[in-house]
Design an enzyme around this catalytic site. Structure first.
Site, PDB file in Angstrom:
ATOM      1  N   PHE A 168       0.853  -1.189   0.000  1.00  0.00           N
ATOM      2  CA  PHE A 168       0.000   0.000   0.000  1.00  0.00           C
ATOM      3  C   PHE A 168       0.882   1.230   0.000  1.00  0.00           C
ATOM      4  CE2 PHE A 168      -2.415   3.447   1.950  1.00  0.00           C
ATOM      5  CZ  PHE A 168      -3.564   3.421   1.180  1.00  0.00           C
TER       6      PHE A 168
ATOM      7  N   ASP B 281       9.163   2.533   1.409  1.00  0.00           N
ATOM      8  CA  ASP B 281       8.010   3.274   1.923  1.00  0.00           C
ATOM      9  C   ASP B 281       7.912   2.972   3.418  1.00  0.00           C
ATOM     10  OD1 ASP B 281       5.563   4.140   2.790  1.00  0.00           O
ATOM     11  OD2 ASP B 281       4.447   3.435   1.042  1.00  0.00           O
TER      12      ASP B 281
ATOM     13  N   LYS C 202       2.820   9.522   8.512  1.00  0.00           N
ATOM     14  CA  LYS C 202       2.100   9.029   9.696  1.00  0.00           C
ATOM     15  C   LYS C 202       2.716   9.471  11.037  1.00  0.00           C
ATOM     16  CE  LYS C 202      -0.846   5.512   7.816  1.00  0.00           C
ATOM     17  NZ  LYS C 202      -0.562   4.825   6.558  1.00  0.00           N
TER      18      LYS C 202
HETATM   19  C1  LIG Z   1      -0.821   5.140   5.146  1.00  0.00           C
HETATM   20  C2  LIG Z   1       0.193   4.764   4.154  1.00  0.00           C
HETATM   21  C3  LIG Z   1       0.393   5.522   2.980  1.00  0.00           C
HETATM   22  C4  LIG Z   1      -0.494   6.687   2.615  1.00  0.00           C
HETATM   23  O1  LIG Z   1      -0.389   7.744   3.508  1.00  0.00           O
HETATM   24  P1  LIG Z   1      -1.488   8.907   3.469  1.00  0.00           P
HETATM   25  O2  LIG Z   1      -0.996   9.884   4.487  1.00  0.00           O
HETATM   26  O3  LIG Z   1      -2.798   8.291   3.799  1.00  0.00           O
HETATM   27  O4  LIG Z   1      -1.490   9.457   2.100  1.00  0.00           O
HETATM   28  C5  LIG Z   1       1.426   5.155   2.149  1.00  0.00           C
HETATM   29  N1  LIG Z   1       2.213   4.113   2.423  1.00  0.00           N
HETATM   30  C6  LIG Z   1       2.048   3.364   3.527  1.00  0.00           C
HETATM   31  C7  LIG Z   1       2.985   2.218   3.792  1.00  0.00           C
HETATM   32  C8  LIG Z   1       1.028   3.647   4.420  1.00  0.00           C
HETATM   33  O5  LIG Z   1       0.845   2.881   5.494  1.00  0.00           O
END
Ligand SMILES: *Cc1c(COP(=O)(O)O)cnc(C)c1O
Length: 402
Positions: free
Chosen positions: A138, A223, A252
């Site tokens: 994701f 990521d 986050k």
């Molecule tokens: C939550 C998340 C995103 C997206 O972040 P947003 O602030 O919602 O755009 C991208 N990569 C990972 C691994 C995530 O957990």
């Protein structure tokens, strides 16, 4: 006015892309939250791995208050002191030499993927544009990030999507070896897949990815939007593995609840984002950077990071205890305070039901897909809150199994 602000109003006035829980929280302190009826909850959700220091941490409140009386916004026509301070702190604490600020995880990833394309283009020509990613990953909900993400259902109805993206099975080095080529500009992965079910990468896999990226002149992009800023028990999960990416994204936990994201990279790679190539009006906003600077200052200490690993053990023990009693978990896994409890096959599809029942019993938990309970609490959650929250979760599960 409060009496009219009901959950029913959500369905009246909000686009129906979310389906929030029935109660509306109004106040938080540490790892406790209260709803409109003053009912109290233990927070194991942490705003989806965002509230890294709990709710309304006094030092974050102070940092935000102080900056809010100083300067709110300038745009990138000017730089500002909080952004410079935070960039310096991030570069000193990580492999990176350079920082690009954004406002969310998706935006940080959008920058990372665009930079990887641009770097490939600049050094090897247009054909070096392919991105390899992994199923169940994701990376956000913009069209590019959702296309790189490994859950095709999120693209349903939104085609045509950006092309040149391949998805391989996670932790499968042979598949990567077969697919990577001189056309690959980047291999993108979460060192711990979060939304995809809390799945940590195998260390041999990450070592192999690093070697294959080097061999094929592809950038390794981590990521760490969910795994970063202490969540793994290390400032970034790459440090736990001892494998350094070329580009890292973080969001986050970075803002502790204030929206902020960042992309980190080396000086050489950063050159491909020359003047005018990319941007963001709010990115590097003084309010966001003041808070994030305080978040990193507090979290990046041996005491807090060691505390995360200790709390991990406590969570794991408590989950195992629940499982000894009710036998509903097939596996408990994860790192630091990103923990997944996968339901046994007979319980598949019932994750949403479990967390709704847990809410009734006064504990907020998450799911990662329909079959995995996920815990991403404050990194400084007190031990008594862990124990009390687990008692409540146990009671919820008892009710569901009776
Ligand atoms: C939550 C998340 C995103 C997206 O972040 P947003 O602030 O919602 O755009 C991208 N990569 C990972 C691994 C995530 O957990």
């Amino acid at each position: 006015m409060t009496s009219q602000l009901t959950r029913e109003l959500f369905d009246e006035v909000m686009v129906p892309n979310y389906r929030p829980q029935q109660v509306i929280p109004v106040k938080g302190e540490g790892s406790r939250i209260w709803d409109q009826n003053c009912k109290e909850y233990i927070d194991f959700a942490g705003g989806i791995a965002v509230n890294s220091l709990g709710h309304c941490h006094p030092e974050l409140v102070e940092a935000l208050k102080k900056q809010s009386e100083q300067l709110w916004h300038l745009s990138n026509v000017y730089t500002n002191e909080p952004a410079l301070r935070l960039a310096k702190r991030l570069t000193e604490a990580t492999f990176a030499d350079k920082v690009f600020f954004a406002n969310s995880g998706a935006e940080a990833n959008e920058a990372a993927f665009k930079l990887a394309r641009k770097f490939g283009h600049d050094h090897h020509g247009d054909s070096k544009h392919e991105i390899i990613s992994f199923t169940q990953s994701f990376h956000g909900r913009t069209l590019f990030t959702v296309a790189v993400g490994g859950q095709p259902k999120y693209l349903d109805g939104f085609h045509p999507a950006p092309g040149g993206i391949t998805h391989l099975p996670y932790n499968d080095l042979a598949a990567l070896e077969a697919a990577i080529s001189d056309k690959t500009c980047a291999v993108v992965l979460e060192p711990i897949q979060g939304e995809g079910g809390v799945r940590p990468a195998d260390i041999e896999f990450l070592r192999g990815v690093r070697a294959l990226c080097d061999k094929n002149n592809a950038l390794m992009v981590f990521d760490e939007v969910q795994s970063g800023v202490g969540r793994s028990g290390h400032l970034y999960a790459y440090m736990a593995y001892g494998i350094t990416p070329d580009i890292l994204t973080t969001a986050k936990s970075l803002g502790g609840g204030f929206p902020v994201g960042a992309m980190l990279t080396t000086a050489h790679i950063a050159e491909s984002f020359g003047f005018g190539t990319h941007g963001s009006t709010y990115g590097g906003n003084p309010l966001a950077c003041s808070v994030a600077d305080k978040v990193i200052e507090i979290i990046n200490t041996p005491e807090v990071l060691a505390g995360v690993s200790q709390k991990h053990e406590r969570f794991r023990n408590q989950l195992n205890k629940i499982n000894d009693q009710y036998g509903i978990f097939a596996e408990v896994r994860g790192m630091g305070l990103l923990i997944g409890a996968e339901l046994i096959p007979e319980w598949h599809g019932r994750g949403g039901e479990v967390i709704a029942k847990a809410m009734q019993h006064g504990v907020m938990c998450l799911i990662a897909g329909p079959n995995v309970l996920r815990f991403a609490p404050s990194l400084i959650i007190p031990e008594e809150d862990i124990d009390e929250g687990m008692n409540r979760l146990g009671a919820a599960i008892a009710e569901l199994t009776s």
